[in-house]
Design an enzyme around this catalytic site. Sequence first.
Site, PDB file in Angstrom:
ATOM      1  N   ASN A 172     -18.379 -47.019  18.343  1.00  0.00           N
ATOM      2  CA  ASN A 172     -18.178 -46.197  19.336  1.00  0.00           C
ATOM      3  C   ASN A 172     -18.782 -44.756  19.276  1.00  0.00           C
ATOM      4  O   ASN A 172     -18.670 -44.172  18.036  1.00  0.00           O
ATOM      5  CB  ASN A 172     -16.609 -46.029  19.806  1.00  0.00           C
ATOM      6  CG  ASN A 172     -15.709 -45.632  18.587  1.00  0.00           C
ATOM      7  OD1 ASN A 172     -16.038 -46.047  17.491  1.00  0.00           O
ATOM      8  ND2 ASN A 172     -14.546 -44.858  18.901  1.00  0.00           N
ATOM      9  N   ILE A 173     -19.333 -44.077  20.379  1.00  0.00           N
ATOM     10  CA  ILE A 173     -19.894 -42.930  20.202  1.00  0.00           C
ATOM     11  C   ILE A 173     -19.201 -41.993  20.946  1.00  0.00           C
ATOM     12  O   ILE A 173     -19.517 -42.319  22.342  1.00  0.00           O
ATOM     13  CB  ILE A 173     -21.315 -43.089  20.372  1.00  0.00           C
ATOM     14  CG1 ILE A 173     -22.032 -44.304  19.257  1.00  0.00           C
ATOM     15  CG2 ILE A 173     -22.068 -41.657  20.189  1.00  0.00           C
ATOM     16  CD1 ILE A 173     -23.538 -44.567  19.581  1.00  0.00           C
ATOM     17  N   GLU A 174     -18.431 -40.973  20.592  1.00  0.00           N
ATOM     18  CA  GLU A 174     -17.712 -40.267  21.625  1.00  0.00           C
ATOM     19  C   GLU A 174     -18.572 -39.101  22.053  1.00  0.00           C
ATOM     20  O   GLU A 174     -19.547 -38.717  21.438  1.00  0.00           O
ATOM     21  CB  GLU A 174     -16.478 -39.682  20.853  1.00  0.00           C
ATOM     22  CG  GLU A 174     -15.524 -41.062  20.881  1.00  0.00           C
ATOM     23  CD  GLU A 174     -14.175 -40.834  20.317  1.00  0.00           C
ATOM     24  OE1 GLU A 174     -13.897 -39.608  19.985  1.00  0.00           O
ATOM     25  OE2 GLU A 174     -13.313 -41.688  20.789  1.00  0.00           O
ATOM     26  N   CYS A 232     -16.680 -52.931  29.264  1.00  0.00           N
ATOM     27  CA  CYS A 232     -17.626 -53.769  28.075  1.00  0.00           C
ATOM     28  C   CYS A 232     -17.428 -55.198  28.377  1.00  0.00           C
ATOM     29  O   CYS A 232     -18.442 -55.963  28.169  1.00  0.00           O
ATOM     30  CB  CYS A 232     -16.791 -53.594  26.605  1.00  0.00           C
ATOM     31  SG  CYS A 232     -17.259 -52.066  25.771  1.00  0.00           S
ATOM     32  N   CYS A 260     -12.623 -53.160  26.244  1.00  0.00           N
ATOM     33  CA  CYS A 260     -12.339 -52.547  27.619  1.00  0.00           C
ATOM     34  C   CYS A 260     -12.880 -53.336  28.925  1.00  0.00           C
ATOM     35  O   CYS A 260     -13.932 -54.049  28.677  1.00  0.00           O
ATOM     36  CB  CYS A 260     -12.689 -51.030  27.674  1.00  0.00           C
ATOM     37  SG  CYS A 260     -14.423 -50.648  27.852  1.00  0.00           S
ATOM     38  N   CYS A 305     -18.718 -47.490  23.837  1.00  0.00           N
ATOM     39  CA  CYS A 305     -17.821 -48.086  23.216  1.00  0.00           C
ATOM     40  C   CYS A 305     -18.625 -48.847  22.326  1.00  0.00           C
ATOM     41  O   CYS A 305     -19.768 -49.146  22.379  1.00  0.00           O
ATOM     42  CB  CYS A 305     -17.187 -49.218  24.155  1.00  0.00           C
ATOM     43  SG  CYS A 305     -15.673 -48.577  25.045  1.00  0.00           S
ATOM     44  N   GLU A 343     -18.806 -52.143  21.418  1.00  0.00           N
ATOM     45  CA  GLU A 343     -19.355 -53.358  22.056  1.00  0.00           C
ATOM     46  C   GLU A 343     -20.796 -53.157  22.763  1.00  0.00           C
ATOM     47  O   GLU A 343     -21.698 -53.929  22.624  1.00  0.00           O
ATOM     48  CB  GLU A 343     -18.373 -54.150  23.008  1.00  0.00           C
ATOM     49  CG  GLU A 343     -16.793 -54.409  22.436  1.00  0.00           C
ATOM     50  CD  GLU A 343     -16.107 -53.441  22.346  1.00  0.00           C
ATOM     51  OE1 GLU A 343     -16.429 -52.189  22.112  1.00  0.00           O
ATOM     52  OE2 GLU A 343     -14.806 -53.669  22.548  1.00  0.00           O
TER      53      GLU A 343
HETATM   54  N1  THU Z   1     -13.071 -47.988  22.370  1.00  0.00           N
HETATM   55  C1  THU Z   1     -14.219 -49.009  21.879  1.00  0.00           C
HETATM   56  O1  THU Z   1     -15.395 -48.551  21.295  1.00  0.00           O
HETATM   57  N2  THU Z   1     -14.045 -50.172  22.387  1.00  0.00           N
HETATM   58  C2  THU Z   1     -12.975 -50.752  23.095  1.00  0.00           C
HETATM   59  O2  THU Z   1     -13.162 -52.089  22.986  1.00  0.00           O
HETATM   60  C3  THU Z   1     -12.068 -49.971  23.197  1.00  0.00           C
HETATM   61  C4  THU Z   1     -12.316 -48.425  23.138  1.00  0.00           C
HETATM   62  C5  THU Z   1     -13.435 -46.767  22.055  1.00  0.00           C
HETATM   63  C6  THU Z   1     -13.640 -45.581  23.005  1.00  0.00           C
HETATM   64  C7  THU Z   1     -13.095 -44.329  22.398  1.00  0.00           C
HETATM   65  O3  THU Z   1     -14.122 -43.692  21.452  1.00  0.00           O
HETATM   66  C8  THU Z   1     -11.943 -44.896  21.562  1.00  0.00           C
HETATM   67  O4  THU Z   1     -12.013 -46.388  21.278  1.00  0.00           O
HETATM   68  C9  THU Z   1     -10.709 -44.554  22.164  1.00  0.00           C
HETATM   69  O5  THU Z   1     -10.632 -44.977  23.563  1.00  0.00           O
END
Ligand code: THU
Length: 141
Positions: A42-44, A94, A91, A53, A55
Site C-alpha cells: 500500500n502507498i498512502e 481491489c 477492499c 492498496c 493488491e
Molecule cells: N489497504 C490495502 O492496501 N489493502 C486492503 O485490502 C485493505 C486496505 C490499505 C489502504 C490503506 O493504506 C491502509 O490499508 C488502511 O486502510
Amino acid sequence: MENKELVREALEARKQSYCPYSSFAVGAALLCGDGTIFRGCNIENAAYPATNCAERTAFFTAIAKGERDFVAVAIAGGKAGEEPEDFCAPCGVCRLVMREFCGDAFVIILAKPGEEKVYTLKDLLPQSFSPRDVLGEKAKR
Ligand code: THU
C-alpha cells in the site's frame, strides 16, 4: 507454486509499505500463469483518497509489464512494524480490479504468519458487474 511461498512473498512485499497515515502495512504477491510473481504494497497519500492498496499496486505493476494471465494473490496486512494479527481481506475497489482481469476461479489467499484462508474471486465478489456486462461476447470475462 505452494501457497506458503506466495504468502512469504506477500510478507516481504509488506516491508515496503508506505503508510505514515494509517500505520497499517499491507503486502500482496500476485502469481501469474507463467510463474512470475509481482509484489505490491500500500502507498498512502496526504490526500487520503489518492492511496493505492497493496493488491492494486501488484496488479498495476504486472499489467504495465504486459501480464494478463493471473492465477492467485496472497495478501497480508496489519499494524506496521508488527506481524499481522488478523486476516486482511481485499477492499471492494481491489475486488473490482481483480474482476476486470481474472475469472471466477482466481484464488485469493488471506494470510497471517502460520495461517491462511483460501477463497476464490467468486466467493468474495458474487453476482459481480464484469467486462461482459459492457462488452458482451467480445469480453474475455
Ligand atoms: N489497504 C490495502 O492496501 N489493502 C486492503 O485490502 C485493505 C486496505 C490499505 C489502504 C490503506 O493504506 C491502509 O490499508 C488502511 O486502510
